[in-house]
Structures are given as C-alpha cells and as structure tokens.
Write an enzyme that holds these catalytic residues in place. Structure first.
Site, PDB file in Angstrom:
ATOM      1  CE1 TYR A 225      18.603  -1.152 -34.134  1.00  0.00           C
ATOM      2  CE2 TYR A 225      19.814   0.514 -35.357  1.00  0.00           C
ATOM      3  CZ  TYR A 225      19.797  -0.646 -34.601  1.00  0.00           C
ATOM      4  OH  TYR A 225      20.978  -1.282 -34.299  1.00  0.00           O
TER       5      TYR A 225
ATOM      6  CD  GLU B 168      16.570  -7.103 -38.089  1.00  0.00           C
ATOM      7  OE1 GLU B 168      17.444  -7.983 -37.934  1.00  0.00           O
ATOM      8  OE2 GLU B 168      15.968  -6.554 -37.148  1.00  0.00           O
TER       9      GLU B 168
ATOM     10  CG  HIS C  91      21.193  -5.721 -35.396  1.00  0.00           C
ATOM     11  ND1 HIS C  91      20.152  -5.247 -34.635  1.00  0.00           N
ATOM     12  CD2 HIS C  91      20.637  -6.567 -36.314  1.00  0.00           C
ATOM     13  CE1 HIS C  91      19.017  -5.768 -35.088  1.00  0.00           C
ATOM     14  NE2 HIS C  91      19.284  -6.563 -36.103  1.00  0.00           N
TER      15      HIS C  91
ATOM     16  CG  ASN D 134      24.784  -2.527 -28.439  1.00  0.00           C
ATOM     17  OD1 ASN D 134      24.918  -2.308 -29.647  1.00  0.00           O
ATOM     18  ND2 ASN D 134      23.605  -2.722 -27.889  1.00  0.00           N
TER      19      ASN D 134
ATOM     20  CE  LYS E 295      24.613  -2.311 -32.612  1.00  0.00           C
ATOM     21  NZ  LYS E 295      23.293  -1.967 -31.985  1.00  0.00           N
TER      22      LYS E 295
HETATM   23  P1  IDP Z   1      19.158  -5.290 -29.153  1.00  0.00           P
HETATM   24  O1  IDP Z   1      20.163  -4.692 -30.114  1.00  0.00           O
HETATM   25  O2  IDP Z   1      19.834  -6.060 -28.041  1.00  0.00           O
HETATM   26  O3  IDP Z   1      18.083  -6.084 -29.850  1.00  0.00           O
HETATM   27  P2  IDP Z   1      17.160  -3.202 -28.728  1.00  0.00           P
HETATM   28  O4  IDP Z   1      16.413  -2.991 -27.459  1.00  0.00           O
HETATM   29  O5  IDP Z   1      16.415  -3.768 -29.901  1.00  0.00           O
HETATM   30  O6  IDP Z   1      18.457  -4.074 -28.389  1.00  0.00           O
HETATM   31  O7  IDP Z   1      17.773  -1.779 -29.139  1.00  0.00           O
HETATM   32  C1  IDP Z   1      18.366  -1.598 -30.403  1.00  0.00           C
HETATM   33  C2  IDP Z   1      19.635  -0.801 -30.227  1.00  0.00           C
HETATM   34  O8  IDP Z   1      19.315   0.499 -29.722  1.00  0.00           O
HETATM   35  C3  IDP Z   1      20.620  -1.363 -29.205  1.00  0.00           C
HETATM   36  O9  IDP Z   1      21.441  -2.396 -29.707  1.00  0.00           O
HETATM   37  C4  IDP Z   1      21.432  -0.145 -28.833  1.00  0.00           C
HETATM   38  O10 IDP Z   1      22.404   0.179 -29.851  1.00  0.00           O
HETATM   39  C5  IDP Z   1      20.340   0.936 -28.848  1.00  0.00           C
HETATM   40  N1  IDP Z   1      19.749   1.140 -27.519  1.00  0.00           N
HETATM   41  C6  IDP Z   1      18.897   0.312 -26.853  1.00  0.00           C
HETATM   42  N2  IDP Z   1      18.533   0.812 -25.670  1.00  0.00           N
HETATM   43  C7  IDP Z   1      19.170   2.011 -25.563  1.00  0.00           C
HETATM   44  C8  IDP Z   1      19.198   3.033 -24.538  1.00  0.00           C
HETATM   45  O11 IDP Z   1      18.556   2.932 -23.482  1.00  0.00           O
HETATM   46  N3  IDP Z   1      19.985   4.131 -24.786  1.00  0.00           N
HETATM   47  C9  IDP Z   1      20.694   4.273 -25.952  1.00  0.00           C
HETATM   48  N4  IDP Z   1      20.688   3.335 -26.940  1.00  0.00           N
HETATM   49  C10 IDP Z   1      19.950   2.227 -26.739  1.00  0.00           C
HETATM   50 MG    MG Z   2      16.455  -5.496 -31.045  1.00  0.00          MG
END
Ligand code: IDP
Ligand code: MG
Length: 137
Positions: A49, A126, A115, A112, A9
């Site tokens: 997303y 995807e 992905h 983070n 990312k």
């Molecule tokens: P994942 O990437 O571990 O599958 P998901 O719950 O699918 O996590 O969320 C997708 C992305 O959305 C996350 O990787 C992160 O960048 C963002 N995200 C998830 N939860 C939060 C939050 O509580 N606050 C801000 N961004 C979030």
């Molecule tokens: Mg996810």
C-alpha cells in the site's frame, strides 16, 4: 492473456467468504494460477500500500490488512485486470453495485473484502511482492 493479483482480505477470510469469492472468479472463466493463505506483516503491508503512505487512513489500513490471514491469488485470463476490478466493485461498499463482491458483502470503506490490482504496472508489482516465480503454476 493477462495476469492480475487478487486477494481476499482478513474480513473476507474471517467471515467465511473465501469459497464464494473463488467460485465467482472461476465461474467467470478466469484461471487461478497461484494461491496461498498468508498473514501479511507490516513490512509487506507498507510495500503493498505504498501509494497510500501519506493518506490519513494509512495506519488503520496497515492494522486491518495485518489483522488476520488473507488468501492471495494470481489470476489469469482475457482482460483479467479490468474483469476483476469490475467484479470487485467500488472501493466504498455503500457505492458498490449489487452483484459486485463489495456491493454484496462489503461492510465499510476499509473492510471491503477483497483487493484487485488496478493496472498492468500494479499487477506486476503486486504479483512479484507476494509470489515467487516457482509458486505460479
Ligand atoms: P481499491 O482497493 O478499490 O483499489 P484504494 O483507493 O486503492 O482502493 O484503497 C486501498 C484500500 O484502502 C481500500 O481497499 C480500503 O481497504 C482502504 N481505504 C481506501 N479509502 C479509505 C478510507 O477513506 N478510509 C479507510 N480505508 C480506506
Ligand atoms: Mg487501489
């Protein structure tokens, strides 16, 4: 053999972590069968997303993922989907174990670093969203 969609990312690209992350994928024995640097636009971000469209962080998530170049990959190998999720670590880097990409490099729950597809269905969706069949080698 299984295929997953994997992406560095914008924060990971900006911080110069692409080589380290690709190296981990290769050393694990997974095979990169497609890869490109792309700027995700808002349209692609919303499709990618879509499951999070109703979440309070959705606007920030779209703003973040479109903020700079990403490096998108299709990765193939035994159990590739679970293997990449395990290597990625928990969504929140504060909870991600040391040795995982997010545990080692993640800044916060939004930024983070990577992905990784979470299921066979999302991997298929995807891969089709980001790559034409002719781009997968
Ligand atoms: P994942 O990437 O571990 O599958 P998901 O719950 O699918 O996590 O969320 C997708 C992305 O959305 C996350 O990787 C992160 O960048 C963002 N995200 C998830 N939860 C939060 C939050 O509580 N606050 C801000 N961004 C979030
Ligand atoms: Mg996810």
């Amino acid at each position: 053999m299984e295929r997953s969609f994997f992406m560095v990312k914008p924060d990971g690209v900006e911080r110069g972590l692409v080589g380290e992350i690709i190296s981990r994928v290769e050393k694990k024995g997974l095979k990169i069968i497609a890869m490109k640097m792309i700027r995700v636009d808002a349209n692609l971000a919303k499709k990618h997303y879509a499951e999070h469209a109703a979440k309070p962080f959705f606007r920030d998530l779209v703003a973040y993922i479109t903020s700079g170049p990403c490096v998108a990959m299709v990765v193939e190998g035994n159990n590739a989907i679970k293997t990449l999720r395990d290597m990625t670590g928990k969504t929140n880097p504060k909870e991600a174990a040391a040795g995982t990409i997010r545990g080692d490099f993640g800044i916060d729950v939004c930024r983070n670093v990577v992905h990784a597809s979470d299921s066979k269905e999302s991997a298929k969706k995807e891969i089709e969203l980001f790559f034409r069949p002719s781009e997968i080698l």
